[in-house]
Design an enzyme around this catalytic site. Sequence first.
Site, PDB file in Angstrom:
ATOM      1  N   ASN A   1       0.852  -1.187   0.000  1.00  0.00           N
ATOM      2  CA  ASN A   1       0.000   0.000   0.000  1.00  0.00           C
ATOM      3  C   ASN A   1       0.893   1.243   0.000  1.00  0.00           C
ATOM      4  O   ASN A   1       1.705   1.427   0.908  1.00  0.00           O
ATOM      5  CB  ASN A   1      -0.896  -0.035   1.254  1.00  0.00           C
ATOM      6  CG  ASN A   1      -1.815   1.166   1.330  1.00  0.00           C
ATOM      7  OD1 ASN A   1      -1.386   2.283   1.074  1.00  0.00           O
ATOM      8  ND2 ASN A   1      -3.056   0.948   1.701  1.00  0.00           N
TER       9      ASN A   1
ATOM     10  N   GLU B   1      -8.634   0.442  -2.703  1.00  0.00           N
ATOM     11  CA  GLU B   1      -9.449   0.502  -1.484  1.00  0.00           C
ATOM     12  C   GLU B   1     -10.363   1.707  -1.594  1.00  0.00           C
ATOM     13  O   GLU B   1      -9.941   2.784  -2.054  1.00  0.00           O
ATOM     14  CB  GLU B   1      -8.567   0.704  -0.258  1.00  0.00           C
ATOM     15  CG  GLU B   1      -7.830  -0.506   0.182  1.00  0.00           C
ATOM     16  CD  GLU B   1      -6.966  -0.189   1.392  1.00  0.00           C
ATOM     17  OE1 GLU B   1      -7.171   0.849   2.048  1.00  0.00           O
ATOM     18  OE2 GLU B   1      -6.066  -0.975   1.664  1.00  0.00           O
TER      19      GLU B   1
ATOM     20  N   HIS C   1      -3.244  -4.355   8.050  1.00  0.00           N
ATOM     21  CA  HIS C   1      -3.338  -3.151   8.884  1.00  0.00           C
ATOM     22  C   HIS C   1      -2.395  -3.252  10.074  1.00  0.00           C
ATOM     23  O   HIS C   1      -2.495  -4.169  10.878  1.00  0.00           O
ATOM     24  CB  HIS C   1      -4.747  -2.856   9.393  1.00  0.00           C
ATOM     25  CG  HIS C   1      -4.955  -1.371   9.606  1.00  0.00           C
ATOM     26  ND1 HIS C   1      -4.496  -0.712  10.714  1.00  0.00           N
ATOM     27  CD2 HIS C   1      -5.514  -0.431   8.811  1.00  0.00           C
ATOM     28  CE1 HIS C   1      -4.781   0.574  10.597  1.00  0.00           C
ATOM     29  NE2 HIS C   1      -5.384   0.776   9.450  1.00  0.00           N
TER      30      HIS C   1
ATOM     31  N   HIS D   1      -5.618   3.568  -1.669  1.00  0.00           N
ATOM     32  CA  HIS D   1      -6.926   3.904  -1.081  1.00  0.00           C
ATOM     33  C   HIS D   1      -7.334   5.295  -1.562  1.00  0.00           C
ATOM     34  O   HIS D   1      -6.740   6.294  -1.139  1.00  0.00           O
ATOM     35  CB  HIS D   1      -6.789   3.866   0.443  1.00  0.00           C
ATOM     36  CG  HIS D   1      -8.063   4.102   1.176  1.00  0.00           C
ATOM     37  ND1 HIS D   1      -8.152   3.993   2.544  1.00  0.00           N
ATOM     38  CD2 HIS D   1      -9.321   4.440   0.763  1.00  0.00           C
ATOM     39  CE1 HIS D   1      -9.393   4.260   2.931  1.00  0.00           C
ATOM     40  NE2 HIS D   1     -10.120   4.550   1.869  1.00  0.00           N
TER      41      HIS D   1
ATOM     42  N   GLU E   1     -10.887  -9.244   3.666  1.00  0.00           N
ATOM     43  CA  GLU E   1      -9.591  -8.884   4.246  1.00  0.00           C
ATOM     44  C   GLU E   1      -9.813  -8.685   5.734  1.00  0.00           C
ATOM     45  O   GLU E   1     -10.636  -7.853   6.146  1.00  0.00           O
ATOM     46  CB  GLU E   1      -9.041  -7.609   3.593  1.00  0.00           C
ATOM     47  CG  GLU E   1      -7.689  -7.238   4.200  1.00  0.00           C
ATOM     48  CD  GLU E   1      -6.903  -6.239   3.367  1.00  0.00           C
ATOM     49  OE1 GLU E   1      -6.991  -6.276   2.127  1.00  0.00           O
ATOM     50  OE2 GLU E   1      -6.193  -5.424   3.987  1.00  0.00           O
TER      51      GLU E   1
ATOM     52  N   ARG F   1      -9.478   7.963  -1.001  1.00  0.00           N
ATOM     53  CA  ARG F   1     -10.415   8.427   0.031  1.00  0.00           C
ATOM     54  C   ARG F   1     -11.328   9.505  -0.523  1.00  0.00           C
ATOM     55  O   ARG F   1     -10.952  10.242  -1.441  1.00  0.00           O
ATOM     56  CB  ARG F   1      -9.643   8.992   1.230  1.00  0.00           C
ATOM     57  CG  ARG F   1      -9.124   7.925   2.146  1.00  0.00           C
ATOM     58  CD  ARG F   1      -8.495   8.542   3.379  1.00  0.00           C
ATOM     59  NE  ARG F   1      -8.224   7.522   4.365  1.00  0.00           N
ATOM     60  CZ  ARG F   1      -9.048   7.211   5.360  1.00  0.00           C
ATOM     61  NH1 ARG F   1     -10.189   7.861   5.534  1.00  0.00           N
ATOM     62  NH2 ARG F   1      -8.743   6.256   6.205  1.00  0.00           N
TER      63      ARG F   1
ATOM     64  N   HIS G   1       0.976   6.367   1.543  1.00  0.00           N
ATOM     65  CA  HIS G   1       1.740   7.362   2.297  1.00  0.00           C
ATOM     66  C   HIS G   1       2.921   7.941   1.525  1.00  0.00           C
ATOM     67  O   HIS G   1       3.540   8.901   1.992  1.00  0.00           O
ATOM     68  CB  HIS G   1       2.100   6.815   3.676  1.00  0.00           C
ATOM     69  CG  HIS G   1       0.847   6.591   4.478  1.00  0.00           C
ATOM     70  ND1 HIS G   1      -0.030   7.623   4.745  1.00  0.00           N
ATOM     71  CD2 HIS G   1       0.270   5.473   4.968  1.00  0.00           C
ATOM     72  CE1 HIS G   1      -1.070   7.137   5.406  1.00  0.00           C
ATOM     73  NE2 HIS G   1      -0.912   5.843   5.551  1.00  0.00           N
TER      74      HIS G   1
ATOM     75  N   THR H   1      -7.994   3.727   8.711  1.00  0.00           N
ATOM     76  CA  THR H   1      -9.212   2.920   8.746  1.00  0.00           C
ATOM     77  C   THR H   1      -9.294   2.224  10.106  1.00  0.00           C
ATOM     78  O   THR H   1      -8.544   1.291  10.377  1.00  0.00           O
ATOM     79  CB  THR H   1      -9.197   1.894   7.595  1.00  0.00           C
ATOM     80  OG1 THR H   1      -8.776   2.572   6.413  1.00  0.00           O
ATOM     81  CG2 THR H   1     -10.570   1.306   7.380  1.00  0.00           C
TER      82      THR H   1
ATOM     83  N   ARG I   1      -7.090  12.684   0.605  1.00  0.00           N
ATOM     84  CA  ARG I   1      -5.992  13.204   1.446  1.00  0.00           C
ATOM     85  C   ARG I   1      -4.638  12.646   1.028  1.00  0.00           C
ATOM     86  O   ARG I   1      -3.615  13.212   1.349  1.00  0.00           O
ATOM     87  CB  ARG I   1      -6.259  12.930   2.920  1.00  0.00           C
ATOM     88  CG  ARG I   1      -6.145  11.484   3.294  1.00  0.00           C
ATOM     89  CD  ARG I   1      -6.258  11.314   4.794  1.00  0.00           C
ATOM     90  NE  ARG I   1      -7.603  11.504   5.268  1.00  0.00           N
ATOM     91  CZ  ARG I   1      -8.070  10.959   6.401  1.00  0.00           C
ATOM     92  NH1 ARG I   1      -7.277  10.238   7.143  1.00  0.00           N
ATOM     93  NH2 ARG I   1      -9.305  11.146   6.778  1.00  0.00           N
TER      94      ARG I   1
END
Length: 239
Positions: free
Chosen positions: A9, A71, A187, A45, A152, A47, A12, A102, A51
């Site tokens: 992922n 996601e 996660h 993801h 998941e 969003r 970031h 999340t 963001r």
Amino acid sequence: MNRQRLGINLDHVATLRNARGAPYPDPIRAAHLAVEAGADGITLHLREDRRHVRDEDIRRARDLPVPLNMEMAATEEMVGIACGVRPHACCLVPERRAEITTEGGLDAAGTRNALGPCIARLGDAGIRVSLFIDPDEHQLRAAADLGAPVVELHTGAYADGKAGELERLVEAARIAASLGLEVHAGHGLTFDNVRPIAGIPAVRELNIGHFIVGEAVFIGLAEAIRRMRAIMDAARRSR
Ligand code: PXP
């Protein structure tokens, strides 16, 4: 034991880019590097508040040489974007604007009426749908009833050190597989806590982001991915 896939992922990397409003670091450049280092898939993801990852990142990620897992919240807007982009997979997650990440799994049981049409539309577009849920039998049964092919399992509480969570995850993975669901997990996973999760036979894929991107500051993205891969492989060999 079967090889476990590693999805990286890269949200970031986009967080860092957006912090300065600059065009770098580019999450798609990071994705190519991640693939070279052994990532089996890339997770992003999108969003509602954009963001980190933006629409353009998702469109560019579609051309990566590995499956894209998008996601997203189960909203009309996101389903429309996904049906246009057609990623390999969509992982439906709960989303609250004020949350930092999340925080919990989807309430698949309590929101069947809203989730059902989203899952059907994504499935009709040829997208493999997964539901991000807590390791809870009630939620697993709801996911199976809704016709989602994948779940998941949220490993956040385990990563936070909550007692009994590993056992819950092991049991949830067993139940999910018995319901015919493909099982993923993710996660909060790190070099230090990934081993027991990688060792759960039914878990076919892990999705890992924040720790890997943070570790990249110290040892580089490729090395962080290679080390995670090595720990996962060792966990499966030792079973
Ligand atoms: N899986 C899902 C569904 C997520 O929402 C996240 C966080 O975006 C992850 C995996 C990865 O979590 P982390 O960034 O803590 O590794």
